[in-house]
Enzyme design. Structure first.
Site, short mmCIF file in Angstrom:
data_model
loop_
_atom_site.label_atom_id
_atom_site.label_comp_id
_atom_site.label_asym_id
_atom_site.label_seq_id
_atom_site.Cartn_x
_atom_site.Cartn_y
_atom_site.Cartn_z
N HIS A 58 95.50 66.10 106.12
CA HIS A 58 94.04 65.97 106.17
C HIS A 58 93.57 65.55 104.78
O HIS A 58 93.08 66.36 104.00
CB HIS A 58 93.37 67.29 106.60
CG HIS A 58 91.89 67.25 106.40
ND1 HIS A 58 91.06 66.49 107.18
CD2 HIS A 58 91.08 67.84 105.48
CE1 HIS A 58 89.82 66.62 106.76
NE2 HIS A 58 89.80 67.42 105.72
N ASP A 69 89.09 64.71 112.07
CA ASP A 69 89.55 63.33 111.89
C ASP A 69 89.82 62.68 113.26
O ASP A 69 89.50 61.52 113.50
CB ASP A 69 90.83 63.32 111.04
CG ASP A 69 90.65 64.14 109.78
OD1 ASP A 69 89.83 63.77 108.95
OD2 ASP A 69 91.33 65.19 109.66
P1 NAX Z 1 81.16 76.30 101.35
O1 NAX Z 1 81.36 76.18 99.88
O2 NAX Z 1 79.80 76.12 101.92
O3 NAX Z 1 81.69 77.72 101.84
C1 NAX Z 1 82.93 78.22 101.48
C2 NAX Z 1 82.84 79.72 101.49
O4 NAX Z 1 84.15 80.23 101.28
C3 NAX Z 1 81.94 80.30 100.40
O5 NAX Z 1 81.02 81.21 100.96
C4 NAX Z 1 82.93 80.99 99.47
O6 NAX Z 1 82.40 82.13 98.84
C5 NAX Z 1 84.03 81.36 100.47
N1 NAX Z 1 85.30 81.71 99.86
C6 NAX Z 1 85.87 81.24 98.73
N2 NAX Z 1 87.01 81.87 98.48
C7 NAX Z 1 87.19 82.77 99.47
C8 NAX Z 1 88.17 83.75 99.75
N3 NAX Z 1 89.21 83.92 98.93
N4 NAX Z 1 88.04 84.51 100.85
C9 NAX Z 1 86.98 84.36 101.66
N5 NAX Z 1 85.99 83.46 101.44
C10 NAX Z 1 86.10 82.68 100.36
O7 NAX Z 1 82.20 75.28 101.98
P2 NAX Z 1 82.25 74.65 103.46
O8 NAX Z 1 81.44 73.42 103.48
O9 NAX Z 1 81.93 75.72 104.44
O10 NAX Z 1 83.77 74.21 103.55
C11 NAX Z 1 84.82 75.14 103.58
C12 NAX Z 1 86.16 74.46 103.45
O11 NAX Z 1 86.41 73.59 104.53
C13 NAX Z 1 86.32 73.59 102.20
O12 NAX Z 1 87.58 73.86 101.62
C14 NAX Z 1 86.30 72.19 102.75
O13 NAX Z 1 86.97 71.29 101.91
C15 NAX Z 1 87.00 72.40 104.05
N6 NAX Z 1 86.87 71.34 105.06
C16 NAX Z 1 87.96 71.05 105.81
C17 NAX Z 1 87.92 70.16 106.86
C18 NAX Z 1 89.13 69.87 107.67
O14 NAX Z 1 89.04 68.99 108.52
N7 NAX Z 1 90.26 70.52 107.48
C19 NAX Z 1 86.69 69.42 107.18
C20 NAX Z 1 85.46 70.08 106.66
C21 NAX Z 1 85.58 70.70 105.28
O15 NAX Z 1 85.44 69.70 104.31
#
Ligand code: NAX
Length: 330
Positions: free
Chosen positions: A187, A159
């Site tokens: 966020h 952000d």
């Molecule tokens: P993806 O869905 O591509 O990847 C997430 C991965 O996490 C998957 O491989 C899933 O199997 C794994 N996962 C789920 N539960 C888990 C656990 N208990 N232990 C280990 N791995 C686990 O998502 P992606 O686009 O990579 O985004 C990941 C996260 O970042 C989301 O929650 C998203 O909302 C968040 N974001 C946060 C941002 C921020 O600024 N704080 C910005 C970017 C993003 O949107």
């Protein structure tokens, strides 16, 4: 050469990790002379995908990368770790209530916090990215009582970078000419991107952002909503959420923790609010302006806050209180 450090990335089979792991492994974050052992954590069904990511990292032939360890066990992953980047979380599925989403994530971050508490080095730096990032970070920190709360932070750097870039584009300068924007709070779409203390280098002269932009209506209107809604705009356009820019922001955040912030500059990150900064209630992970030295952040205190900012800072704090109370009641 230094001893290798152990860096854990969770959600390592996901799209952010796919953009992130290469930068970490080639030394962009922890330094060009710091060998790394990368530990990739994901859930059991994703282990075959992790194997593919491991092969690709091996095929990058990176000199700093000493080992890549895929696992689905948090206990194994966090053993002796120096830095943990918690990207994986439960995504919102169709028809899922906010409460159910919070519950699923609270469970994940409780487990990971407890594993960090038991197995990680006490000096570990933990960055939470998975949403709801602030509240997940609070849950993880509370579940790891033997690790100082100072060691936990959540990502609002994306952000922050979005806000800097919007101002830079508006002024026709490169983004490195803009400093000290602030993201306050959560966020989420209640975050408050604030440029009252930001400076723009205009032809070598350090200028207040309001004077450089010369458009107060934009700064108080569209600028704020553009930054707040940027994630949604990217999903709409790309049909996928931000990944490249999120990975870049994670690198910026962690590099600042490792090597500090520049003199006279501050950056935004979600950190533990102890109740003595800007009237924000204690026991929240709230995004503040911080400076970092010797791997220790300090909130930049004493910036004057006008009524416009006050209201927005309080609104995002109220949302965090509600999120926290719901998460802790589950
Ligand atoms: P993806 O869905 O591509 O990847 C997430 C991965 O996490 C998957 O491989 C899933 O199997 C794994 N996962 C789920 N539960 C888990 C656990 N208990 N232990 C280990 N791995 C686990 O998502 P992606 O686009 O990579 O985004 C990941 C996260 O970042 C989301 O929650 C998203 O909302 C968040 N974001 C946060 C941002 C921020 O600024 N704080 C910005 C970017 C993003 O949107």
């Amino acid at each position: 050469m230094a001893e290798p450090i152990r860096v854990v990335v969770t959600g390592a089979a996901g799209q952010i990790a796919y953009s992130l792991l290469y930068s970490i492994a080639k030394g962009d974050v922890f330094g060009k002379d710091q060998p790394i052992v990368l530990v990739l954590l994901d859930i059991p069904p994703m282990v075959p995908v992790l194997e593919g990511v491991v092969m690709e990292l091996q095929d990058c032939a990176l000199p700093l990368l000493r080992e890549v360890l895929p696992t689905a066990s948090p206990d194994e992953a966090f053993k002796d770790c120096d830095a943990a980047i918690l990207v994986g979380s439960m995504p919102r599925k169709e028809g899922m209530e906010r409460k159910d989403l919070l519950k699923a994530n609270t469970n994940i971050f409780k487990v990971q916090g407890a594993a960090l508490d038991k197995f990680a080095k006490k000096t570990v730096k933990v960055l939470v990215v998975g949403n709801p990032a602030n509240t997940n970070c609070l849950v993880a920190a509370k579940s790891a009582p033997s690790i100082p709360k100072q060691n936990f932070s959540c990502l609002t750097r994306l952000d922050h970078n979005r806000a800097s870039s919007q101002v830079a584009m508006r002024c026709g300068v490169s983004s490195d000419k803009v400093k000290n924007v602030i993201i306050w709070g959560n966020h989420s779409s209640t975050q408050y991107p604030d440029v009252h203390h930001a400076k723009v280098d205009v032809n070598g002269a350090e200028t207040d952002a309001y004077d450089a932009v010369k458009d107060e209506a934009w700064l108080r209107g569209d600028f704020i909503s553009t930054v707040q809604q940027r994630g949604a705009a990217i999903i709409k356009a790309r049909k996928l959420s931000s990944a490249m820019s999120a990975a870049k922001a994670i690198c910026d955040h962690m590099r600042n923790i490792w090597f500090g912030t520049k003199e006279g500059e501050f950056i935004s990150m979600g950190v533990y609010a102890a109740g003595n900064s800007y009237g924000i209630a204690e026991d929240l992970i709230y995004s503040f302006p911080v400076q970092i030295k010797d791997k220790t952040w300090k909130i930049v205190d004493g910036l004057p806050i006008n009524d416009f900012s006050r209201k927005k800072m309080d609104a995002t704090a109220a949302e965090l209180v509600e999120e926290r109370d719901m998460a802790l009641s589950l």
